[in-house]
Design a protein around this motif. Structure first.
Motif, PDB file in Angstrom:
ATOM      1  N   THR A   1       3.316  11.400  -2.054  1.00 45.70           N
ATOM      2  CA  THR A   1       3.845  10.820  -1.356  1.00 45.70           C
ATOM      3  C   THR A   1       4.729  10.138  -1.028  1.00 45.70           C
ATOM      4  O   THR A   1       4.883   9.751  -0.138  1.00 45.70           O
ATOM      5  CB  THR A   1       2.608  10.912   0.574  1.00 45.70           C
ATOM      6  N   LYS A   2       4.240   9.046  -2.023  1.00 45.65           N
ATOM      7  CA  LYS A   2       4.657   7.979  -2.287  1.00 45.65           C
ATOM      8  C   LYS A   2       6.221   7.897  -2.992  1.00 45.65           C
ATOM      9  O   LYS A   2       6.648   9.104  -2.945  1.00 45.65           O
ATOM     10  CB  LYS A   2       4.721   7.163  -3.631  1.00 45.65           C
ATOM     11  N   ASN A   3       6.892   6.807  -2.392  1.00 42.67           N
ATOM     12  CA  ASN A   3       8.330   7.053  -2.761  1.00 42.67           C
ATOM     13  C   ASN A   3       8.522   7.786  -4.522  1.00 42.67           C
ATOM     14  O   ASN A   3       9.414   8.536  -5.006  1.00 42.67           O
ATOM     15  CB  ASN A   3       9.301   5.379  -3.029  1.00 42.67           C
TER      16      ASN A   3
ATOM     17  N   TRP B   1      -5.984  -1.062   3.734  1.00 43.69           N
ATOM     18  CA  TRP B   1      -6.866   0.427   3.521  1.00 43.69           C
ATOM     19  C   TRP B   1      -8.254   0.642   3.523  1.00 43.69           C
ATOM     20  O   TRP B   1      -8.947   0.139   3.118  1.00 43.69           O
ATOM     21  CB  TRP B   1      -5.805   1.217   2.109  1.00 43.69           C
TER      22      TRP B   1
ATOM     23  N   HIS C   1       8.718   2.739   2.630  1.00 41.00           N
ATOM     24  CA  HIS C   1       7.973   3.989   3.053  1.00 41.00           C
ATOM     25  C   HIS C   1       7.523   5.074   3.980  1.00 41.00           C
ATOM     26  O   HIS C   1       7.495   5.851   3.866  1.00 41.00           O
ATOM     27  CB  HIS C   1       6.685   3.674   2.139  1.00 41.00           C
ATOM     28  N   GLN C   2       7.434   4.322   4.859  1.00 42.64           N
ATOM     29  CA  GLN C   2       7.554   4.731   6.265  1.00 42.64           C
ATOM     30  C   GLN C   2       8.761   4.121   6.715  1.00 42.64           C
ATOM     31  O   GLN C   2       9.107   2.368   7.034  1.00 42.64           O
ATOM     32  CB  GLN C   2       6.030   4.756   6.887  1.00 42.64           C
TER      33      GLN C   2
ATOM     34  N   HIS D   1      -1.120   4.845  12.756  1.00 41.08           N
ATOM     35  CA  HIS D   1      -0.803   4.686  11.840  1.00 41.08           C
ATOM     36  C   HIS D   1      -1.904   3.081  12.288  1.00 41.08           C
ATOM     37  O   HIS D   1      -0.764   1.678  12.243  1.00 41.08           O
ATOM     38  CB  HIS D   1      -0.093   3.855  10.288  1.00 41.08           C
TER      39      HIS D   1
ATOM     40  N   GLN E   1       2.739   1.192  -1.697  1.00 42.53           N
ATOM     41  CA  GLN E   1       4.000   1.558  -0.705  1.00 42.53           C
ATOM     42  C   GLN E   1       4.967   0.347  -1.530  1.00 42.53           C
ATOM     43  O   GLN E   1       6.141   1.053  -0.359  1.00 42.53           O
ATOM     44  CB  GLN E   1       3.562   1.164   1.088  1.00 42.53           C
ATOM     45  N   SER E   2       5.271   0.123  -1.898  1.00 37.67           N
ATOM     46  CA  SER E   2       6.880  -1.251  -2.538  1.00 37.67           C
ATOM     47  C   SER E   2       7.670  -0.812  -3.532  1.00 37.67           C
ATOM     48  O   SER E   2       7.968  -1.569  -3.833  1.00 37.67           O
ATOM     49  CB  SER E   2       6.504  -2.478  -2.288  1.00 37.67           C
TER      50      SER E   2
ATOM     51  N   SER F   1      13.501  -4.031   1.954  1.00 37.24           N
ATOM     52  CA  SER F   1      12.465  -3.281   2.170  1.00 37.24           C
ATOM     53  C   SER F   1      12.437  -1.662   1.688  1.00 37.24           C
ATOM     54  O   SER F   1      13.538  -1.202   1.809  1.00 37.24           O
ATOM     55  CB  SER F   1      11.860  -2.747   3.747  1.00 37.24           C
TER      56      SER F   1
ATOM     57  N   TYR G   1       3.954  -0.457   4.076  1.00 33.25           N
ATOM     58  CA  TYR G   1       5.066   0.640   4.463  1.00 33.25           C
ATOM     59  C   TYR G   1       6.433   0.108   4.154  1.00 33.25           C
ATOM     60  O   TYR G   1       7.488   0.586   4.272  1.00 33.25           O
ATOM     61  CB  TYR G   1       5.515  -0.306   5.942  1.00 33.25           C
ATOM     62  N   GLY G   2       6.702  -0.636   2.724  1.00 37.06           N
ATOM     63  CA  GLY G   2       7.005  -0.799   1.979  1.00 37.06           C
ATOM     64  C   GLY G   2       8.580  -1.787   1.670  1.00 37.06           C
ATOM     65  O   GLY G   2       9.165  -2.522   0.992  1.00 37.06           O
TER      66      GLY G   2
END
Length: 365
Positions: free
Chosen positions: A223-225, A123, A321-322, A347, A198-199, A318, A172-173
């Motif tokens: 927006t996160k899980n 990021w 997340h995306q 992304h 994201q995980s 996983s 991405y998870g």
């Protein structure tokens, strides 16, 4: 009148995409917006009820620097009962975002000139977080051949006598290969900082992300899980000394009010957000499973050989997340999907480490 830093700020591509989505929606077009990550569906009633209950219970006050005791205990209980991780609630620090959690972590471990290894892609604010803590970011480029994860060999090559920490991004998870990373950590006596934004709930060899290094930094951005109604985050650690230092740094550097022993900041999560998260925390595993089921539908349903689907490595889980795909003719595919009423986002259009603001680092495509 403006500084070079201010002049260098570009308009947000994410907000531009979101504005386009809202314009199409207002014109009566049947589209789903994924640009800003905001849910299109109504907030579930039990979450609304929790917000109203928090207001009625006067949970609108000044919160403790480490977060409300109720939320910290709820996080500790969840980890122990559902993930087999035994954290004392006193070693869990609630913050107002994953970025602040990471800044607090680097402030606690970095001295001037210390190097922190950061894998790319990352990021865009990671290097600045390290520099704010008087550290020096050292960027290591991951490759497509290794599923955008840095290798053990790359990490070893980046270690110098100035290296202070290794940062790990569970992108991405999907969990990173923590066995290799922790071997290097042990060999060179380097703390590992995990970015778990994201995980939430992803595992490596059955052990949850965030429990390997000196700290696991989580995001509760909407927006996160596991999302709050605004910016929120947390740090988890099993190191009491580290936890004590973090709590001081996020409370103006003090243990006792008005007695400031070290430099610090204010980084609190308000009581209402804490109350909401306590409710949503009880549903995180089922919400993650819904994502896994939907991802499986994508994996089985996408038959086009030109599309590269996510690869889940052995021993890794996983929580998606995306669901990120790749395609050589990306722009054409994106245009086609848009014509079918399916919105996508890239992304990232420019990888953060190749952004104009980091040209001085000398990285090449």
């Amino acid at each position: 009148m403006l500084s070079q830093k201010a002049m260098g700020i570009s308009p947000s591509a994410t907000l531009a995409i979101d504005a386009k989505f809202k314009e199409m929606k207002a014109n009566g077009e049947d589209v789903v917006g994924f640009g800003a990550g905001e849910p299109d569906f109504d907030t579930p009633q039990h979450i609304k009820d929790a917000a109203i209950r928090a207001i009625m219970d006067n949970k609108t006050r000044y919160t403790p620097a480490a977060g409300t005791v109720e939320l910290r205990k709820a996080v500790a209980k969840k980890f122990k009962e559902e993930n087999g991780l035994d954290y004392k609630y006193t070693n869990i620090v609630i913050s107002n975002g994953a970025k602040h959690s990471l800044v607090n972590t680097f402030m606690a471990i970095c001295n001037p000139g210390d190097e922190v290894i950061i894998p790319a892609p990352f990021w865009v604010s990671y290097p600045e977080m390290v520099k704010l803590s008087d550290g020096v970011p050292v960027i290591v480029n991951a490759t497509e051949e290794n599923n955008f994860k840095v290798t053990a060999e790359q990490l070893r090559a980046a270690v110098t006598d100035k290296t202070k920490a290794i940062m790990v991004v569970h992108l991405y998870g999907q969990a990173s290969n923590m066995n290799k990373i922790m071997e290097i950590s042990k060999k060179y006596n380097l703390p590992v900082v995990e970015d778990c934004a994201q995980s939430h709930g992803a595992c490596f060899d059955g052990k949850m992300t965030g429990s390997f290094g000196i700290s696991g930094c989580f995001s509760f951005y909407p927006t996160k899980n596991l999302g709050a109604f605004g910016d929120a985050g947390a740090i988890v650690t099993d190191d009491k000394e580290f936890a004590d230092k973090i709590r001081m740094m996020r409370n103006y550097g003090s243990k006792i009010k008005y007695y400031n022993e070290i430099e610090g900041v204010n980084s609190r999560l308000d009581e209402m957000q804490a109350a909401l998260l306590r409710v949503k925390l009880t549903h995180i595993d089922e919400l993650n499973q819904e994502r896994v089921v939907l991802a499986d539908r994508y994996t089985k349903g996408i038959k086009n050989e030109c599309i590269i689907k996510p690869e889940i490595r052995d021993g890794v889980s996983s929580i998606f997340h995306q669901y990120v795909i790749r395609c050589n003719d990306r722009d054409k595919l994106q245009k086609y999907l848009e014509e079918q009423g399916i919105q996508t986002q890239i992304h990232y259009p420019v990888p953060p480490h190749l952004a104009e603001c980091y040209e001085r680092l000398g990285h090449k495509r």
